[in-house]
Design an enzyme around this catalytic site. Structure first.
Site, PDB file in Angstrom:
ATOM      1  N   HIS A 246       2.836   5.837  -0.661  1.00 50.87           N
ATOM      2  CA  HIS A 246       1.792   5.969  -1.672  1.00 50.87           C
ATOM      3  C   HIS A 246       0.613   6.828  -1.227  1.00 50.87           C
ATOM      4  O   HIS A 246      -0.120   7.338  -2.085  1.00 50.87           O
ATOM      5  CB  HIS A 246       1.270   4.587  -2.085  1.00 50.87           C
ATOM      6  CG  HIS A 246       2.178   3.867  -3.030  1.00 50.87           C
ATOM      7  ND1 HIS A 246       3.234   3.099  -2.608  1.00 50.87           N
ATOM      8  CD2 HIS A 246       2.191   3.809  -4.385  1.00 50.87           C
ATOM      9  CE1 HIS A 246       3.853   2.591  -3.653  1.00 50.87           C
ATOM     10  NE2 HIS A 246       3.265   3.013  -4.745  1.00 50.87           N
ATOM     11  N   GLY A 247       0.409   6.989   0.050  1.00 52.04           N
ATOM     12  CA  GLY A 247      -0.707   7.829   0.451  1.00 52.04           C
ATOM     13  C   GLY A 247      -0.991   7.766   1.931  1.00 52.04           C
ATOM     14  O   GLY A 247      -0.558   6.845   2.641  1.00 52.04           O
TER      15      GLY A 247
END
Length: 401
Positions: A246-247
């Site tokens: 996700h990041g």
């Protein structure tokens, strides 16, 4: 080579600076300060995590003999860049999407009707629910040090509905648009906030990603058909990789670790697959089912604090306040006067989805009587136009991933 190339591009664009900064922090913490580093000053390509995994599925499906290589370059290019789900999913498998693109399709009126309904409902969830809650969420998380635990919990709950309305709304729109072209995309959300435990939640939330990791990472690692320590290792790998996907921030890794910790007890007790199907025997849940749904939602909500906070220390401070400094004071904000409208919008979303979730007979009335359907359509369109005029320039949350 295909996996190396795809993950190499993803790692370079998305995680290069993260690894450099983490290395600097580690060396500084060990007493070896680094005064100069070279980091990238680039804009992350929109949706790179999604189409990277989609492209990898082509090579993996061929390797696993689920698909034969195609000689149609334009068909392959259309599969990789199919515009409705290009930037935020669902992450399609080559074995599902590519054959549909390569074969001739004809317009299907019934499928188009379903697609238009999905588009309308997706726009409602995105514009009326998610975009309306965004200013409140942004304010509470930006000024978390000024609020008590009650308001911070309100912000976490609002973010839970915001990210669901935002992401599932996009998925509905993408699936609906694809149906207009005769393409069937996989379901990405299956009413996750009505889940009765964490295992069920992850079978209902971002299904295209969780099943991708299951099929291409978890099962090749041995899945659960190994010794208990190895199985636990596999579970933690899946959740940590899911968070990291996700990041490039430790908050996402903490979020993945948190969900792994929630999942492990039911996994060890073999209750992670306890709720496979929806209980449609009765419309209203009994008290045990209701308690399970509320408990699961609150646990997921605490996890959203890590997902939304700028760093881990802020997330921990917020959770501390929620637990130790809980109070029901009034939330004062320019958007506060519209809070009743937002509660109503969320209630409409939950009511409609609960009816669909339970497959209640009221659905047949809407299919049977046109005036009921058209009244609902008109109400949704009216709400979308009103909300869109008040909340502009609010991008999709998952565009950053």
């Amino acid at each position: 080579m295909s996996i190396f190339f795809n993950l190499g591009l993803l790692g370079f664009f998305k995680y290069f600076n993260f690894f450099i900064d983490s290395w600097v922090d580690l060396m500084t913490g060990m007493g070896f300060p680094i005064t100069y580093t070279w980091t990238l000053n680039i804009i992350l390509p929109v949706g790179i995590s999604f189409y990277t995994f989609q492209t990898m599925s082509y090579s993996l499906d061929i390797y696993n003999k689920k698909l034969k290589p195609t000689k149609d370059f334009f068909g392959f290019a259309a599969f990789v860049s199919f515009f409705p789900q290009l930037v935020a999913g669902p992450i399609e498998r080559a074995s599902n999407l590519l054959p549909q693109i390569l074969h001739k399709r004809t317009f299907n009126y019934d499928q188009a009707i379903i697609g238009m309904r999905l588009i309308l409902w997706g726009l409602f969830k995105k514009i009326v629910v998610a975009d309306s809650l965004a200013p409140i969420v942004n304010d509470i998380f930006a000024h978390y040090d000024q609020y008590n635990g009650g308001i911070l919990l309100l912000g976490a709950i609002c973010f839970g509905f915001q990210i669901y309305g935002d992401f599932s709304g996009y998925s509905d729109i993408a699936i609906g648009v694809a149906k207009l072209f005769g393409i069937h995309l996989m379901t990405n959300f299956n009413f996750p906030y009505f889940s009765r435990n964490i295992g069920e939640f992850w079978r209902r939330w971002h299904i295209s990603l969780s099943t991708w990791f299951r099929d291409y990472l978890y099962i090749p690692l041995g899945g659960s058909k190994v010794s208990i320590p190895i199985a636990l290792r596999n579970v933690f790998i899946i959740f940590l990789v899911s968070g990291f996907w996700h990041g490039a921030n430790w908050t996402f890794i903490a979020w993945g670790f948190y969900h792994a910790a929630l999942f492990i007890p039911s996994f060890l007790n073999k209750k992670n697959r306890k709720y496979i199907t929806t209980n449609t025997d009765h419309f209203f849940p009994d008290y045990k089912e209701l308690i399970n749904i509320i408990t699961t939602f609150l646990l997921v909500t605490i996890g959203w604090v890590f997902f939304r906070a700028d760093n881990i220390s802020i997330a921990i401070d917020i959770i501390k306040k929620i637990i130790l400094n809980f109070d029901f004071s009034i939330y004062h904000h320019p958007e506060n006067r519209r809070m009743i409208d937002y509660i109503f919008a969320v209630s409409i979303m939950l009511t409609v989805e609960y009816i669909l979730h339970k497959k209640h007979k009221i659905i047949t009335y809407f299919n049977k009587y046109q005036y009921l359907r058209y009244s609902l359509y008109a109400s949704l369109v009216f709400a979308i136009f009103i909300a869109s005029s008040e909340h502009k320039d609010v991008s999709f949350i998952y565009f950053q991933f």
